[in-house]
Design a protein around this motif. Structure first.
Motif, mmCIF file in Angstrom:
data_model
loop_
_atom_site.group_PDB
_atom_site.id
_atom_site.type_symbol
_atom_site.label_atom_id
_atom_site.label_comp_id
_atom_site.label_asym_id
_atom_site.label_seq_id
_atom_site.Cartn_x
_atom_site.Cartn_y
_atom_site.Cartn_z
ATOM 1 N N ILE A 22 -25.186 -84.659 123.528
ATOM 2 C CA ILE A 22 -26.854 -85.021 123.992
ATOM 3 C C ILE A 22 -27.122 -85.318 124.995
ATOM 4 O O ILE A 22 -28.003 -85.231 126.036
ATOM 5 C CB ILE A 22 -27.070 -86.570 122.799
ATOM 6 C CG1 ILE A 22 -26.824 -85.990 121.087
ATOM 7 C CG2 ILE A 22 -28.077 -86.692 123.157
ATOM 8 C CD1 ILE A 22 -27.353 -86.856 120.129
ATOM 9 N N ALA A 23 -25.892 -86.068 125.468
ATOM 10 C CA ALA A 23 -25.865 -86.398 127.116
ATOM 11 C C ALA A 23 -25.773 -84.827 127.755
ATOM 12 O O ALA A 23 -26.811 -85.196 129.467
ATOM 13 C CB ALA A 23 -25.128 -87.290 127.525
ATOM 14 N N GLY A 24 -25.221 -83.995 127.419
ATOM 15 C CA GLY A 24 -25.234 -82.718 128.593
ATOM 16 C C GLY A 24 -27.002 -82.015 127.991
ATOM 17 O O GLY A 24 -27.813 -81.694 129.000
ATOM 18 N N ILE A 129 -25.229 -92.251 126.984
ATOM 19 C CA ILE A 129 -24.024 -92.589 126.909
ATOM 20 C C ILE A 129 -24.105 -94.027 126.483
ATOM 21 O O ILE A 129 -23.817 -94.320 125.425
ATOM 22 C CB ILE A 129 -23.682 -91.845 127.673
ATOM 23 C CG1 ILE A 129 -23.484 -90.629 127.872
ATOM 24 C CG2 ILE A 129 -22.082 -92.463 127.617
ATOM 25 C CD1 ILE A 129 -22.646 -90.302 128.949
ATOM 26 N N VAL A 130 -25.288 -95.054 127.763
ATOM 27 C CA VAL A 130 -24.449 -96.613 126.942
ATOM 28 C C VAL A 130 -24.918 -97.073 126.197
ATOM 29 O O VAL A 130 -24.198 -97.563 125.040
ATOM 30 C CB VAL A 130 -23.960 -97.133 128.166
ATOM 31 C CG1 VAL A 130 -24.261 -98.277 128.150
ATOM 32 C CG2 VAL A 130 -23.586 -96.547 129.485
ATOM 33 N N PRO A 131 -26.100 -97.270 126.016
ATOM 34 C CA PRO A 131 -26.214 -97.316 124.890
ATOM 35 C C PRO A 131 -26.399 -96.960 123.748
ATOM 36 O O PRO A 131 -25.889 -97.476 122.432
ATOM 37 C CB PRO A 131 -28.295 -97.211 124.382
ATOM 38 C CG PRO A 131 -28.423 -96.779 125.963
ATOM 39 C CD PRO A 131 -27.191 -95.895 126.851
ATOM 40 N N THR A 132 -26.308 -95.851 123.675
ATOM 41 C CA THR A 132 -25.329 -95.051 122.169
ATOM 42 C C THR A 132 -23.925 -95.757 121.761
ATOM 43 O O THR A 132 -23.645 -96.177 120.699
ATOM 44 C CB THR A 132 -25.340 -94.071 122.306
ATOM 45 O OG1 THR A 132 -27.071 -93.035 122.783
ATOM 46 C CG2 THR A 132 -24.701 -93.135 120.946
ATOM 47 N N LEU A 133 -23.004 -95.163 122.859
ATOM 48 C CA LEU A 133 -21.687 -95.978 122.701
ATOM 49 C C LEU A 133 -21.625 -97.578 122.176
ATOM 50 O O LEU A 133 -21.391 -98.181 121.025
ATOM 51 C CB LEU A 133 -20.782 -95.397 124.005
ATOM 52 C CG LEU A 133 -20.210 -94.255 124.199
ATOM 53 C CD1 LEU A 133 -19.663 -94.155 124.675
ATOM 54 C CD2 LEU A 133 -19.674 -93.485 122.847
ATOM 55 N N THR A 134 -22.765 -98.098 122.202
ATOM 56 C CA THR A 134 -22.570 -99.975 122.322
ATOM 57 C C THR A 134 -22.678 -99.864 121.483
ATOM 58 O O THR A 134 -22.959 -100.832 120.888
ATOM 59 C CB THR A 134 -22.919 -100.200 123.935
ATOM 60 O OG1 THR A 134 -24.090 -99.959 124.207
ATOM 61 C CG2 THR A 134 -22.291 -100.521 124.745
#
Length: 153
Positions: A22-24, A129-134
């Motif tokens: 999704i980031a890509g 990336i950051v909000p999804t992973l956290t």
């Protein structure tokens, strides 16, 4: 000292791989928006570091995908080995974001629009990336309960 979480590695890496894709895609959309709507050609430094070369949509996708995979690895290590790992992951990711602005803002002979679009791309990838992973931590890991001290004798 171990982290506060027992990580389900399979679930974490499934979330991480999906997040990386999704980031890509998000980075590719920013690239398409910049190049097709605003007719801005995006440039980055060549691997040698001296010349500017045109940035392609494939390179954009791959770079953001790799960032997502590396972030997943960092999250896994932080959860497994660092107390309050998800908080430190957010701090680390924010520091990496700021460090990534340095090469963007110091591109030789690059236009201001080029620097702005590359900065927007970095921020969009960060926000994917950051909000999804956290946010996935409660679903991919279980909090370890501390061992209570023995009763007094």
């Amino acid at each position: 000292m171990a982290g506060d979480w027992k990580v389900n590695a399979g679930r974490l890496w499934a979330v991480g791989a999906t997040t990386a894709v999704i980031a890509g895609l998000a980075a590719a959309i920013v690239w398409l928006f910049a190049t097709q709507v605003f007719d801005e050609t995006l440039y980055v430094t060549s691997p040698g570091g001296s010349d500017l070369v045109e940035l392609s949509v494939g390179q954009t996708f791959i770079a953001a995908f790799i960032a997502g995979i590396l972030a997943t690895g960092a999250m896994h290590l932080m959860l497994a080995f660092v107390p309050r790992g998800s908080m430190f992951f957010g701090l680390l990711a924010t520091l990496v974001l700021f460090v990534m602005f340095i090469p963007v803002l110091t591109l030789p002979d690059a236009t201001t629009a080029n620097m702005i679009w590359l900065s927007v791309m970095h921020v969009v990838v960060y926000l994917v990336i950051v909000p999804t992973l956290t946010g996935s931590v409660p679903r991919v890991a279980m909090r370890i309960q501390p061992i209570p001290p023995p009763p007094p004798a």
